[in-house]
Design an enzyme around this catalytic site. Structure first.
Site, mmCIF file in Angstrom:
data_model
loop_
_atom_site.group_PDB
_atom_site.id
_atom_site.type_symbol
_atom_site.label_atom_id
_atom_site.label_comp_id
_atom_site.label_asym_id
_atom_site.label_seq_id
_atom_site.Cartn_x
_atom_site.Cartn_y
_atom_site.Cartn_z
ATOM 1 N N SER A 1 0.707 -1.295 -0.065
ATOM 2 C CA SER A 1 0.258 0.326 0.069
ATOM 3 C C SER A 1 0.859 0.998 -0.078
ATOM 4 O O SER A 1 2.203 1.070 -0.126
ATOM 5 C CB SER A 1 -0.856 -0.614 1.869
ATOM 6 N N ARG B 1 -0.448 -4.000 -6.698
ATOM 7 C CA ARG B 1 -1.625 -4.540 -6.031
ATOM 8 C C ARG B 1 -3.060 -4.166 -7.096
ATOM 9 O O ARG B 1 -2.877 -2.968 -6.944
ATOM 10 C CB ARG B 1 -1.916 -4.762 -5.084
ATOM 11 N N THR C 1 -6.871 1.647 4.700
ATOM 12 C CA THR C 1 -6.319 0.921 6.037
ATOM 13 C C THR C 1 -7.531 0.798 7.175
ATOM 14 O O THR C 1 -7.154 -0.643 8.007
ATOM 15 C CB THR C 1 -5.533 1.199 6.720
ATOM 16 N N CYS D 1 -0.284 -6.832 -16.691
ATOM 17 C CA CYS D 1 0.576 -8.044 -15.996
ATOM 18 C C CYS D 1 1.062 -7.052 -15.577
ATOM 19 O O CYS D 1 1.770 -6.263 -16.669
ATOM 20 C CB CYS D 1 0.615 -8.832 -16.309
ATOM 21 N N CYS E 1 4.089 -14.395 -11.070
ATOM 22 C CA CYS E 1 2.556 -13.832 -10.616
ATOM 23 C C CYS E 1 3.617 -13.150 -9.246
ATOM 24 O O CYS E 1 3.928 -13.639 -7.482
ATOM 25 C CB CYS E 1 1.626 -14.944 -10.379
ATOM 26 N N CYS F 1 -1.926 -10.262 -7.058
ATOM 27 C CA CYS F 1 -1.936 -8.453 -7.681
ATOM 28 C C CYS F 1 -3.441 -8.726 -7.713
ATOM 29 O O CYS F 1 -3.886 -7.842 -7.563
ATOM 30 C CB CYS F 1 -1.397 -7.662 -8.875
ATOM 31 N N CYS G 1 -5.253 -9.723 -13.707
ATOM 32 C CA CYS G 1 -5.754 -10.780 -14.970
ATOM 33 C C CYS G 1 -7.293 -11.471 -14.090
ATOM 34 O O CYS G 1 -7.455 -10.841 -15.531
ATOM 35 C CB CYS G 1 -5.026 -11.623 -14.908
#
Length: 610
Positions: free
Chosen positions: A107, A358, A394, A554, A579, A582, A585
């Site tokens: 984040s 992310r 958050t 991606c 990968c 995140c 996709c």
């Protein structure tokens, strides 16, 4: 006409408009078998699995929490606090797919302190890794060569005084230590792969993933079955676009009374810069360039420090996944942004030490699903409590988890009989709607969709100024997001390709160099966890109509269209070991043929305070 291709017009009945489909030629070599995962190819039909012992060990707890992020840890801590307060014995278990707590957390991050103050009032004395209070806010509109400052007043979304700039992964690690002190059982490196149900249909708990399965889907000599964790109530705190939450939405029809979720992708880098250029506590946000007017997004640049007083900047670009041009590469847009005259000087002579990405929820109030069901509930960024104009979620994720924990505790020890074996904490729905979380999301509900008008960026800024800054969201109408993100891409024939600058290896970097900074690792000999419902669809539809957008959206170089062995066509290739979890996709794939499932526990990125 596009050289080498024949174009013809097709009517797309689903969306009701004419599109142009590229007629790529393909051969049998275009469709190798890619997906071997048992969720697509059941083991019951595979003779290689005959005689394999499929019994699972079972453990019973009071509450299982799936996901060890801010929400999951907050729920665990609050449950244990209530148990101690009321002198009850409660067994609370957290399963987390990252090898270490905080290892998959990414984040900005600027943290509002309300939920933390409520959960752990003495967090300073307990050594919480919050070292950088916000001291200065800057907001600007970027053009390609210039920066136009925009004013920030108290009460505006970008006003951050009173907040803390944090390395969220480190904060989550600290929350984990606080939970363990209270007696919470935390199991990192364990991925939840399946939701279990009682005979009455209520959630019984979860099963952890099996290990020791070869890439071709067959059992290895080291095969071991996962275990079952049964609970009175299961809390799903998987984060944005959780793969188990997706199944729960369908099982319990949780999204029938809300809009489809809409998302963004956030890309982030962490740099150690020249101390002379460092301004601890400064927060900068921009909108505009490099994104076109109709593509929602913006940048952040936070001057943060740590216990060693290291001069760091956390910077990134957030791009709405409702963008329409299939040639957009969020990663390359981020790299291009760093070349702006107001950004590049900060990075000259600096060292990049982290990269990651992310997906994040942007649907807001309109997209929040039903949160409870027999046997469980959804908390945090799984259902989506992010305040989009603030780019903060958050604090709301933590508060929602605390309310869920209180509701579960009260339901477990209530004298009111339950209709199902798994308890249904329905009071959580009422409490969240009467909370500061709901009030906050109600006030900003129209900001994000206002940017989707024909005026784009400028219309959104104007609307925010008139109705949020002045009226605090009291307008009597609510805008819509106009459908899911995967439906928004235009055919490639209707769009312009984008010429991105080549990486210089100093300020901008190629994608695989960046992925190396994530520490990503997966067991190589396992079925790809990026599964395709049909191995032919990507070539026949996504390549043919959208020119293969997977390789661009991606942020980890997982997807490629490569020439077939005979050189006559192209085939789809997945490098699942790259990968970084995140989920972009699974969200943006226009054919909705990609389904992300959990790999073996411990796989994925190994972020350090991202």
């Amino acid at each position: 006409m596009v050289p080498g291709f024949v174009l013809r017009s097709l009517h797309n009945g689903r969306n009701g408009y004419l599109v142009f489909k590229r007629l790529y030629s393909w051969t049998e070599q275009s469709f190798p078998k890619i997906t071997t995962h048992y969720t697509v190819h059941p083991r019951e039909k595979d003779p290689r699995w005959e005689g394999v012992d499929m019994e699972r060990a079972i453990d019973e707890v009071d509450v299982v929490i799936v996901g060890g992020g801010p929400a999951g840890m907050s729920a665990a801590i609050r449950l244990k606090q209530l148990a101690a307060q009321h002198e009850k014995e409660m067994r609370i278990c957290v399963v987390e797919k990252a090898a270490e707590i905080g290892g998959h957390t990414l984040s900005g991050a600027c943290l509002e302190l309300g939920a933390l103050n409520e959960l752990i009032p003495d967090w300073k004395e307990r050594g919480a890794p919050l070292h950088t209070p916000v001291t200065e806010d800057k907001f600007a509109l970027l053009t390609e060569k210039h920066r136009v400052p925009l004013p920030i007043f108290p009460g505006m979304p970008m006003h951050n005084h009173g907040n803390m700039i944090v390395r969220l992964g480190h904060f989550v690690q600290w929350l984990g230590s606080q939970a363990e002190e209270l007696g919470v059982e935390i199991y990192p490196g364990i991925a939840a792969s399946e939701v279990l149900y009682h005979e009455d249909g209520s959630v019984k708990g979860i099963a952890t993933n099996d290990v020791g399965i070869a890439k071709d889907g067959s059992p290895k000599d080291t095969f071991a079955r996962g275990m079952e964790l049964h609970a009175k109530c299961t809390i799903f705190a998987e984060g944005c676009h959780g793969h188990l939450a997706k199944r729960l939405y369908k099982k319990f029809n949780l999204r029938t009374e809300c809009e489809p979720q809409t998302y963004a992708i956030g890309l982030k880098e962490l740099w150690e810069i020249d101390p002379a250029k460092h301004h601890p506590g400064r927060i900068e946000h921009t909108v505009g360039w490099p994104l076109e007017r109709t593509t929602y997004g913006g940048s952040f640049l936070y001057h943060v420090t740590d216990e060693n007083k290291t001069p760091l900047v956390a910077m990134g670009l957030v791009i709405g996944l409702d963008y329409r041009n299939p040639f957009i590469s969020p990663y390359k847009e981020f790299q291009r942004w760093k070349l702006h005259p107001s950004v590049k000087p900060i990075l000259e002579g600096a060292k990049r030490i982290g990269y990651g990405a992310r997906a994040l929820n942007e649907g807001g109030l309109q997209s929040i699903p039903k949160l409870t069901f027999p046997g469980g509930c959804l908390v945090g960024c799984s259902p989506g409590f992010m305040n989009v104009p603030k780019i903060k979620g958050t604090h709301n994720a933590m508060k929602s988890a605390m309310l869920a924990a209180e509701s579960i505790f009260d339901t477990i020890y209530s004298d009111v009989p339950q209709e199902t074996v798994g308890i249904n904490p329905v009071v959580y729905e009422e409490r969240i709607r009467n909370s500061c979380v709901w009030k906050e999301l109600q006030s900003v509900r129209n900001v994000r969709p206002s940017f989707s008008s024909s005026l784009g960026l400028y219309g959104g800024l104007l609307y925010t100024g008139l109705f949020y800054v002045v009226g605090r969201g009291k307008e009597p109408w609510t805008f819509t997001h106009h459908g899911a993100d995967h439906r928004k891409l235009k055919p490639a024939a209707q769009c312009q390709a984008i010429d991105y600058p080549k990486p210089d290896g100093k300020i901008t970097f190629d994608l695989l160099t960046s992925v190396a900074l994530t520490g990503t690792n997966h067991e190589g000999d396992q079925p790809p966890h990026l599964t395709l419902m049909d191995d032919t669809i990507q070539v026949k539809q996504n390549l043919a109509v959208f020119d293969g957008p997977e390789g661009r959206f991606c942020p980890a170089g997982v997807y490629e269209y490569v020439p077939t062995e005979d050189g006559q066509s192209k085939k789809f290739q997945i490098s699942a070991q790259n990968c970084i979890h995140c989920k972009t996709c699974d969200i943006k794939d226009p054919s909705q043929n990609i389904n992300w499932v959990a790999p073996e526990g411990g796989g994925g990125p190994a972020y350090n305070g991202m």
